[in-house]
Scaffold this motif. Structure first.
Motif, short mmCIF file in Angstrom:
data_model
loop_
_atom_site.label_atom_id
_atom_site.label_comp_id
_atom_site.label_asym_id
_atom_site.label_seq_id
_atom_site.Cartn_x
_atom_site.Cartn_y
_atom_site.Cartn_z
N LEU A 1 -1.46 8.27 -7.78
CA LEU A 1 -1.32 7.31 -6.69
C LEU A 1 -1.26 8.06 -5.36
CD1 LEU A 1 1.35 4.84 -8.12
CD2 LEU A 1 -1.12 4.56 -8.11
N SER A 2 -1.64 7.42 -4.30
CA SER A 2 -1.58 8.04 -2.99
C SER A 2 -0.19 7.85 -2.40
CB SER A 2 -2.63 7.43 -2.06
OG SER A 2 -2.44 7.87 -0.74
N LEU A 3 0.51 8.95 -2.19
CA LEU A 3 1.84 8.87 -1.61
C LEU A 3 1.80 8.35 -0.18
CD1 LEU A 3 3.50 12.13 -2.98
CD2 LEU A 3 3.72 9.79 -3.83
N ASP A 4 0.67 8.59 0.51
CA ASP A 4 0.52 8.09 1.88
C ASP A 4 0.70 6.58 1.92
OD1 ASP A 4 0.04 10.56 3.05
OD2 ASP A 4 -2.10 10.46 2.63
N ILE A 5 0.17 5.91 0.90
CA ILE A 5 0.28 4.45 0.84
C ILE A 5 1.60 4.03 0.19
CG2 ILE A 5 -0.78 2.33 -0.02
CD1 ILE A 5 -3.41 3.74 -0.14
N TYR A 6 1.98 4.71 -0.85
CA TYR A 6 3.14 4.30 -1.65
C TYR A 6 4.42 4.28 -0.83
CZ TYR A 6 6.14 3.79 -5.73
OH TYR A 6 7.05 3.31 -6.63
N GLU A 7 4.55 5.19 0.10
CA GLU A 7 5.78 5.29 0.88
C GLU A 7 5.83 4.35 2.08
OE1 GLU A 7 8.35 6.95 -0.07
OE2 GLU A 7 7.33 7.83 -1.80
N LEU A 8 4.72 3.68 2.36
CA LEU A 8 4.69 2.78 3.50
C LEU A 8 5.44 1.49 3.21
CD1 LEU A 8 0.94 3.04 4.60
CD2 LEU A 8 2.91 4.12 5.71
N LYS A 9 6.08 0.97 4.23
CA LYS A 9 6.72 -0.33 4.12
C LYS A 9 5.72 -1.38 4.59
CE LYS A 9 10.72 -3.07 5.50
NZ LYS A 9 11.96 -3.13 6.33
N VAL A 10 5.18 -2.08 3.63
CA VAL A 10 4.10 -3.04 3.92
C VAL A 10 4.51 -4.43 3.46
CG1 VAL A 10 1.72 -3.67 3.41
CG2 VAL A 10 2.33 -1.27 3.73
N ASP A 11 4.27 -5.42 4.28
CA ASP A 11 4.56 -6.80 3.86
C ASP A 11 3.31 -7.67 3.82
OD1 ASP A 11 6.10 -7.82 7.02
OD2 ASP A 11 4.16 -6.95 6.55
N LYS A 12 2.21 -7.17 4.39
CA LYS A 12 0.96 -7.92 4.34
C LYS A 12 -0.22 -6.96 4.18
CE LYS A 12 2.48 -11.89 7.12
NZ LYS A 12 3.92 -11.59 6.93
N VAL A 13 -1.20 -7.39 3.38
CA VAL A 13 -2.38 -6.56 3.11
C VAL A 13 -3.64 -7.37 3.37
CG1 VAL A 13 -3.70 -5.33 1.35
CG2 VAL A 13 -1.21 -5.12 1.40
N ILE A 14 -4.52 -6.82 4.20
CA ILE A 14 -5.85 -7.39 4.36
C ILE A 14 -6.79 -6.58 3.48
CG2 ILE A 14 -7.72 -7.93 5.97
CD1 ILE A 14 -5.69 -7.99 8.22
N SER A 15 -7.27 -7.17 2.42
CA SER A 15 -8.10 -6.44 1.46
C SER A 15 -9.58 -6.77 1.66
CB SER A 15 -7.68 -6.78 0.03
OG SER A 15 -8.52 -6.14 -0.90
N PHE A 16 -10.38 -5.71 1.79
CA PHE A 16 -11.83 -5.87 1.88
C PHE A 16 -12.46 -5.68 0.51
CE2 PHE A 16 -10.34 -4.76 6.05
CZ PHE A 16 -11.12 -5.50 6.91
N ASN A 17 -11.63 -5.44 -0.50
CA ASN A 17 -12.10 -5.24 -1.87
C ASN A 17 -11.94 -6.53 -2.67
OD1 ASN A 17 -12.67 -2.51 -1.39
ND2 ASN A 17 -10.54 -1.95 -1.80
N TYR A 18 -12.49 -6.52 -3.87
CA TYR A 18 -12.39 -7.69 -4.74
C TYR A 18 -11.20 -7.61 -5.69
CZ TYR A 18 -17.34 -7.99 -3.34
OH TYR A 18 -18.52 -8.04 -2.64
N THR A 19 -10.65 -6.44 -5.88
CA THR A 19 -9.60 -6.25 -6.88
C THR A 19 -8.21 -6.24 -6.24
OG1 THR A 19 -9.83 -3.85 -6.67
CG2 THR A 19 -11.14 -4.93 -8.37
N ASP A 20 -7.19 -6.42 -7.07
CA ASP A 20 -5.82 -6.45 -6.59
C ASP A 20 -5.12 -5.11 -6.80
OD1 ASP A 20 -5.75 -6.54 -9.31
OD2 ASP A 20 -4.36 -8.23 -9.46
N THR A 21 -5.82 -4.02 -6.52
CA THR A 21 -5.31 -2.67 -6.77
C THR A 21 -3.98 -2.42 -6.06
OG1 THR A 21 -7.56 -1.83 -7.01
CG2 THR A 21 -5.82 -0.21 -6.63
N TYR A 22 -3.90 -2.77 -4.79
CA TYR A 22 -2.66 -2.51 -4.06
C TYR A 22 -1.50 -3.29 -4.68
CZ TYR A 22 0.89 -2.12 -0.51
OH TYR A 22 2.08 -1.85 0.11
N TYR A 23 -1.73 -4.54 -4.96
CA TYR A 23 -0.67 -5.39 -5.49
C TYR A 23 -0.15 -4.87 -6.82
CZ TYR A 23 1.88 -9.66 -6.56
OH TYR A 23 2.88 -10.56 -6.85
N ARG A 24 -1.05 -4.35 -7.65
CA ARG A 24 -0.64 -3.89 -8.98
C ARG A 24 0.03 -2.53 -8.96
NH1 ARG A 24 -4.59 -2.95 -12.74
NH2 ARG A 24 -6.28 -2.90 -11.21
#
Length: 226
Positions: free
Chosen positions: A76-99
């Motif tokens: 997993l990318s620690l750059d993303i994992y450590e971020l405090k995120v409450d909303k995601v704009i996804s340009f992809n078709y899959t729910d990778t971030y959510y999972r």
């Protein structure tokens, strides 16, 4: 360029308005559709192309859900994992971030701009797979022969989510500084309408991640074009 003859359902190929490569590609497509360049039924060709596009989208959906989803993800990318995120704009078709990345923030909302892949036939496919607007001026509003192949039409027709607009309006109204992170996006003109609305919001501080110096240079170029 396909040109209607006397407003009938036949067309000719105007080679003078096409580049050499475009003309060759178009001829390949037409030959694959078992037709000749003159006197063909453009409606039938268009309908077949739309059917083929929908079948391709369904095949892509099955591939993403049945194959890609089952690939072992042990990094997993620690750059993303450590971020405090409450909303995601996804340009992809899959729910990778959510999972994989939302475990620390269960309340995260995801806006799938181009639709979301799913195997269930109970829900209609809403994946967007189209082309950008290539016309200019009034032609964009009057020449609608192939509008079904364009992204903006598919987004409306398939009722894909546009929660991001509401989020951006809330940010603008509250006038509080917010952080937005771009990860894995090229900032290409394909998504100019969405990307520019984020970058131009005065209350957003933007961070763009890149993999290497080559990608960094490409991002700078694309950002300037937007």
């Amino acid at each position: 360029m396909l040109t209607n003859i006397n407003n009938e359902d036949t067309f000719i190929i105007d080679e003078t308005k096409l580049g050499k490569n475009d003309y060759e590609i178009l001829n390949i497509v037409l030959k694959d559709y078992d037709t000749t360049c003159l006197g063909s039924d453009i409606k039938n060709i268009k309908n077949r192309m739309l059917n083929d596009l929908n079948r391709l989208i369904r095949c892509l959906e099955i591939y993403l859900e049945d194959c890609v989803r089952n690939i072992d993800k042990n990094l997993l990318s620690l750059d993303i994992y450590e971020l405090k995120v409450d909303k995601v704009i996804s340009f992809n078709y899959t729910d990778t971030y959510y999972r994989f990345y939302s475990a620390k923030h269960n309340s995260v909302e995801c806006d799938y701009l181009h639709g979301k892949s799913k195997l269930s036939k109970a829900e209609p496919n809403n994946m967007v797979l189209g082309i950008d607007e290539y016309l200019s001026g009034t032609d964009k509003f009057t020449n609608l022969d192939f509008v079904e192949f364009k992204k903006y039409f598919q987004r409306i027709h398939k009722s894909t989510s546009c929660l991001y607009r509401k989020w951006l309006e809330e940010i603008y109204d509250k006038k509080d500084e917010n952080n937005v992170y771009f990860f894995g996006h090229s900032l290409s003109l394909t998504d100019k309408d969405v990307v520019s609305s984020v970058l131009m919001n005065p209350y957003i501080r933007t961070t763009i991640y890149y993999r290497n110096e080559k990608q960094y240079a490409e991002l700078i170029t694309n950002d300037r074009q937007i």
